[in-house]
Design an enzyme around this catalytic site. Structure first.
Site, PDB file in Angstrom:
ATOM      1  N   ASP A 125      -7.049   2.942  10.940  1.00 59.13           N
ATOM      2  CA  ASP A 125      -6.669   2.440   9.628  1.00 59.13           C
ATOM      3  C   ASP A 125      -7.934   2.595   8.799  1.00 59.13           C
ATOM      4  O   ASP A 125      -8.949   1.932   9.062  1.00 59.13           O
ATOM      5  CB  ASP A 125      -6.206   0.973   9.727  1.00 59.13           C
ATOM      6  CG  ASP A 125      -5.128   0.653   8.695  1.00 59.13           C
ATOM      7  OD1 ASP A 125      -5.043   1.384   7.693  1.00 59.13           O
ATOM      8  OD2 ASP A 125      -4.386  -0.329   8.896  1.00 59.13           O
ATOM      9  N   LYS A 148      -3.277   4.435   7.308  1.00 63.26           N
ATOM     10  CA  LYS A 148      -3.334   4.796   8.726  1.00 63.26           C
ATOM     11  C   LYS A 148      -3.271   6.311   8.902  1.00 63.26           C
ATOM     12  O   LYS A 148      -2.468   6.972   8.244  1.00 63.26           O
ATOM     13  CB  LYS A 148      -2.159   4.162   9.467  1.00 63.26           C
ATOM     14  CG  LYS A 148      -2.210   2.632   9.484  1.00 63.26           C
ATOM     15  CD  LYS A 148      -1.012   2.077  10.234  1.00 63.26           C
ATOM     16  CE  LYS A 148      -1.031   0.563  10.312  1.00 63.26           C
ATOM     17  NZ  LYS A 148      -0.692  -0.088   9.048  1.00 63.26           N
ATOM     18  N   ASP A 152     -11.000  -2.032  13.422  1.00 66.21           N
ATOM     19  CA  ASP A 152     -11.388  -1.984  12.009  1.00 66.21           C
ATOM     20  C   ASP A 152     -12.830  -2.466  11.855  1.00 66.21           C
ATOM     21  O   ASP A 152     -13.370  -3.119  12.747  1.00 66.21           O
ATOM     22  CB  ASP A 152     -10.452  -2.877  11.187  1.00 66.21           C
ATOM     23  CG  ASP A 152      -9.019  -2.369  11.209  1.00 66.21           C
ATOM     24  OD1 ASP A 152      -8.832  -1.136  11.221  1.00 66.21           O
ATOM     25  OD2 ASP A 152      -8.092  -3.202  11.222  1.00 66.21           O
ATOM     26  N   ARG A 162      -8.014  -9.812  10.088  1.00 65.05           N
ATOM     27  CA  ARG A 162      -7.938 -10.784   8.994  1.00 65.05           C
ATOM     28  C   ARG A 162      -8.729 -12.046   9.315  1.00 65.05           C
ATOM     29  O   ARG A 162      -8.293 -13.166   9.024  1.00 65.05           O
ATOM     30  CB  ARG A 162      -6.476 -11.114   8.661  1.00 65.05           C
ATOM     31  CG  ARG A 162      -5.712  -9.893   8.245  1.00 65.05           C
ATOM     32  CD  ARG A 162      -4.597 -10.185   7.251  1.00 65.05           C
ATOM     33  NE  ARG A 162      -3.880  -8.956   6.996  1.00 65.05           N
ATOM     34  CZ  ARG A 162      -2.687  -8.650   7.509  1.00 65.05           C
ATOM     35  NH1 ARG A 162      -2.049  -9.542   8.243  1.00 65.05           N
ATOM     36  NH2 ARG A 162      -2.131  -7.482   7.263  1.00 65.05           N
ATOM     37  N   CYS A 177      -2.081 -19.149  13.758  1.00 65.62           N
ATOM     38  CA  CYS A 177      -1.717 -18.355  14.936  1.00 65.62           C
ATOM     39  C   CYS A 177      -1.746 -19.253  16.171  1.00 65.62           C
ATOM     40  O   CYS A 177      -2.248 -20.370  16.115  1.00 65.62           O
ATOM     41  CB  CYS A 177      -2.708 -17.226  15.152  1.00 65.62           C
ATOM     42  SG  CYS A 177      -2.918 -16.172  13.716  1.00 65.62           S
ATOM     43  N   CYS A 193      -9.902 -10.240  15.210  1.00 64.13           N
ATOM     44  CA  CYS A 193      -8.861 -10.137  14.175  1.00 64.13           C
ATOM     45  C   CYS A 193      -9.349  -9.433  12.911  1.00 64.13           C
ATOM     46  O   CYS A 193     -10.419  -9.738  12.386  1.00 64.13           O
ATOM     47  CB  CYS A 193      -8.381 -11.540  13.809  1.00 64.13           C
ATOM     48  SG  CYS A 193      -7.076 -11.522  12.563  1.00 64.13           S
ATOM     49  N   ARG A 223       7.096   0.339   1.848  1.00 60.87           N
ATOM     50  CA  ARG A 223       6.887  -0.778   2.772  1.00 60.87           C
ATOM     51  C   ARG A 223       5.965  -1.811   2.157  1.00 60.87           C
ATOM     52  O   ARG A 223       5.038  -1.448   1.443  1.00 60.87           O
ATOM     53  CB  ARG A 223       6.166  -0.273   4.045  1.00 60.87           C
ATOM     54  CG  ARG A 223       7.026   0.443   5.019  1.00 60.87           C
ATOM     55  CD  ARG A 223       6.202   1.410   5.858  1.00 60.87           C
ATOM     56  NE  ARG A 223       5.941   2.627   5.115  1.00 60.87           N
ATOM     57  CZ  ARG A 223       5.078   3.576   5.474  1.00 60.87           C
ATOM     58  NH1 ARG A 223       4.373   3.445   6.576  1.00 60.87           N
ATOM     59  NH2 ARG A 223       4.917   4.640   4.733  1.00 60.87           N
ATOM     60  N   ARG A 242       0.840  -1.209   0.000  1.00 64.71           N
ATOM     61  CA  ARG A 242       0.000   0.000   0.000  1.00 64.71           C
ATOM     62  C   ARG A 242       0.869   1.250   0.000  1.00 64.71           C
ATOM     63  O   ARG A 242       0.652   2.154  -0.771  1.00 64.71           O
ATOM     64  CB  ARG A 242      -0.910  -0.022   1.228  1.00 64.71           C
ATOM     65  CG  ARG A 242      -1.624   1.299   1.481  1.00 64.71           C
ATOM     66  CD  ARG A 242      -2.814   1.105   2.388  1.00 64.71           C
ATOM     67  NE  ARG A 242      -3.700   0.107   1.831  1.00 64.71           N
ATOM     68  CZ  ARG A 242      -4.437  -0.737   2.562  1.00 64.71           C
ATOM     69  NH1 ARG A 242      -4.390  -0.707   3.883  1.00 64.71           N
ATOM     70  NH2 ARG A 242      -5.224  -1.614   1.971  1.00 64.71           N
TER      71      ARG A 242
HETATM   72  C1  LIG Z   1       0.190  -0.928   8.895  1.00 63.13           C
HETATM   73  C2  LIG Z   1       0.724  -1.235   7.597  1.00 63.13           C
HETATM   74  C3  LIG Z   1       2.084  -1.008   7.302  1.00 63.13           C
HETATM   75  C4  LIG Z   1       3.058  -0.463   8.316  1.00 63.13           C
HETATM   76  O1  LIG Z   1       2.733   0.823   8.708  1.00 63.13           O
HETATM   77  P1  LIG Z   1       3.689   1.649   9.674  1.00 63.13           P
HETATM   78  O2  LIG Z   1       2.883   2.877   9.968  1.00 63.13           O
HETATM   79  O3  LIG Z   1       4.942   1.944   8.903  1.00 63.13           O
HETATM   80  O4  LIG Z   1       3.953   0.819  10.879  1.00 63.13           O
HETATM   81  C5  LIG Z   1       2.520  -1.296   6.030  1.00 63.13           C
HETATM   82  N1  LIG Z   1       1.690  -1.775   5.085  1.00 63.13           N
HETATM   83  C6  LIG Z   1       0.391  -1.995   5.337  1.00 63.13           C
HETATM   84  C7  LIG Z   1      -0.471  -2.511   4.244  1.00 63.13           C
HETATM   85  C8  LIG Z   1      -0.137  -1.736   6.602  1.00 63.13           C
HETATM   86  O5  LIG Z   1      -1.433  -1.981   6.846  1.00 63.13           O
HETATM   87  S1  SF4 Z   2      -4.906 -10.739  15.628  1.00 62.49           S
HETATM   88 FE1  SF4 Z   2      -5.399 -12.206  13.973  1.00 62.49          FE
HETATM   89  S2  SF4 Z   2      -3.439 -12.610  12.976  1.00 62.49           S
HETATM   90 FE2  SF4 Z   2      -2.961 -11.700  14.983  1.00 62.49          FE
HETATM   91  S3  SF4 Z   2      -2.706 -13.455  16.392  1.00 62.49           S
HETATM   92 FE3  SF4 Z   2      -4.839 -12.810  16.551  1.00 62.49          FE
HETATM   93  S4  SF4 Z   2      -5.907 -14.100  15.052  1.00 62.49           S
HETATM   94 FE4  SF4 Z   2      -3.732 -14.208  14.542  1.00 62.49          FE
END
Ligand SMILES: *Cc1c(COP(=O)(O)O)cnc(C)c1O
Ligand code: SF4
Length: 355
Positions: free
Chosen positions: A306, A313, A269, A112, A103, A110, A94, A90
């Site tokens: 986010d 973010k 989220d 995800r 996990c 979560c 990074r 994104r």
């Molecule tokens: C959170 C995130 C990061 C890292 O963000 P930082 O603000 O640098 O810690 C990088 N890529 C994605 C897609 C993210 O969601």
């Molecule tokens: S937040 Fe989601 S990815 Fe992170 S440890 Fe918990 S279940 Fe696993």
């Protein structure tokens, strides 16, 4: 098998086991777990003191997860920024590299939920992700994510770290994990000896509640810190779990005592299945206001949303901190709610002593 793997093997996963242990209706647990897998390892189970306490609510399936009309499967539109299945790219410099979908516990909140414990990430998908990173010279910072990267065996994790470290344009590697708090026995001396070969390496750890900071967790974090790895924390605000000033303050103070620097405090989220845990944005701002000036500056995380849809973010501050900025001065409110004025730079010739 290592000790942590033995512990993990005894995790509660099946609906009928979970229903028996926590005295739930099996029919309901079954429906939730079919949609969103559960895993509660024995270490984490032992932290639960009673039904509906802040540890219980993080991991025990709740019927409300399958009746959520607000949340969506991929609230941050990660799929939209995913050129290959294991990558989310994104921000220009990074990239996230998902290395597993497993996990040590499955957190009910979560982000995800659509992936964790569900959609497997194969070795081949990880290799493709590493190829993508190698082909994109603008990427300087790789964040291993998942799932929880530290659930991989040392050897598998090391293969990934070696390959990523070998890419000339990669400056730092980060690991995002919940393992030090979810199964601290995983942080073995061998793991730390291996990790320190791949510096500069940073680890960000998910912590939610001060009761997670146990003796075992202290040992785990000290080991990582002794391996020279800077440790940061990420905490999601969750209704009825940690959504008050005293809890967050205690957590942040306990984190700095185990050498973890509070990094981000997140607004939850809009993930499908988690709406019942969402707090108001004002709640986070009030907590931030309550921390500022009252605990060590480096114990204060940034408060982050986010943005839904993949906006990225943003960091929020209480809106009444800056009252006014004009040509002459900046008017602000301090941590004691007193008003102060800071004069702007005045042109030479017009200057007067400040009083
Ligand atoms: C959170 C995130 C990061 C890292 O963000 P930082 O603000 O640098 O810690 C990088 N890529 C994605 C897609 C993210 O969601
Ligand atoms: S937040 Fe989601 S990815 Fe992170 S440890 Fe918990 S279940 Fe696993």
């Amino acid at each position: 098998m290592e000790r942590w793997q033995h512990i993990l093997k005894k995790s509660l996963k099946e609906a009928d086991q979970i229903s028996t242990v926590f005295d739930l209706e099996n029919g309901k647990t079954d429906k939730v777990v079919a949609e969103y897998p559960a895993k509660i390892n024995p270490y984490f189970t032992a932290l639960i003191q009673k039904k509906d306490d802040p540890i219980y609510k993080q991991v025990v399936p709740d019927e409300r997860e399958i009746y959520d009309d607000v949340g969506v499967d991929d609230p941050l539109n990660e799929e939209g920024d995913s050129p290959v299945p294991s990558i989310v790219h994104r921000y220009e410099d990074r990239a996230l590299l998902m290395v597993t979908n497993q996990c040590a516990i499955y957190c009910r909140f979560c982000t995800r939920k659509r992936l964790a414990g569900k959609r497997p990430i194969s070795r081949k998908m990880v290799r493709r992700g590493i190829d993508y990173i190698r082909d994109h010279e603008e990427i300087k910072d790789v964040i291993l994510s998942g799932g929880d990267p530290l659930i991989l065996k040392d050897k598998v994790l090391e293969e990934i770290l070696e390959k990523v470290r070998d890419i000339p344009h990669i400056e730092i590697i980060r690991i995002g994990t919940r393992m030090p708090g979810a199964l601290p026995q995983r942080i073995t001396k061998n793991l730390c000896r291996m990790l320190k070969k791949y510096h500069p390496l940073y680890i960000n750890i998910n912590f939610i509640h001060p009761r997670e900071i146990t003796r075992e967790v202290t040992t785990a974090c000290n080991r990582l810190a002794d391996a020279g790895i800077p440790l940061g924390s990420q905490t999601v605000l969750l209704k009825g779990i940690n959504d008050d000033l005293e809890t967050i303050k205690e957590l942040m103070q306990k984190l700095i005592a185990i050498r973890v620097k509070p990094y981000y405090l997140y607004q939850a989220d809009l993930t499908r299945g988690t709406d019942h845990m969402r707090t108001s944005v004002e709640c986070g701002l009030d907590i931030l206001r309550g921390l500022q000036g009252h605990i060590s500056g480096f114990a204060i995380p940034k408060f982050i949303i986010d943005l839904p849809g993949g906006g990225g973010k943003i960091s929020l501050l209480p809106s009444d901190t800056v009252i006014e900025i004009n040509e002459v001065e900046v008017i602000v409110k301090n941590y004691e709610n007193k008003i102060y004025r800071y004069p702007q730079v005045t042109p030479i010739g017009n200057r007067e002593p400040w009083k």
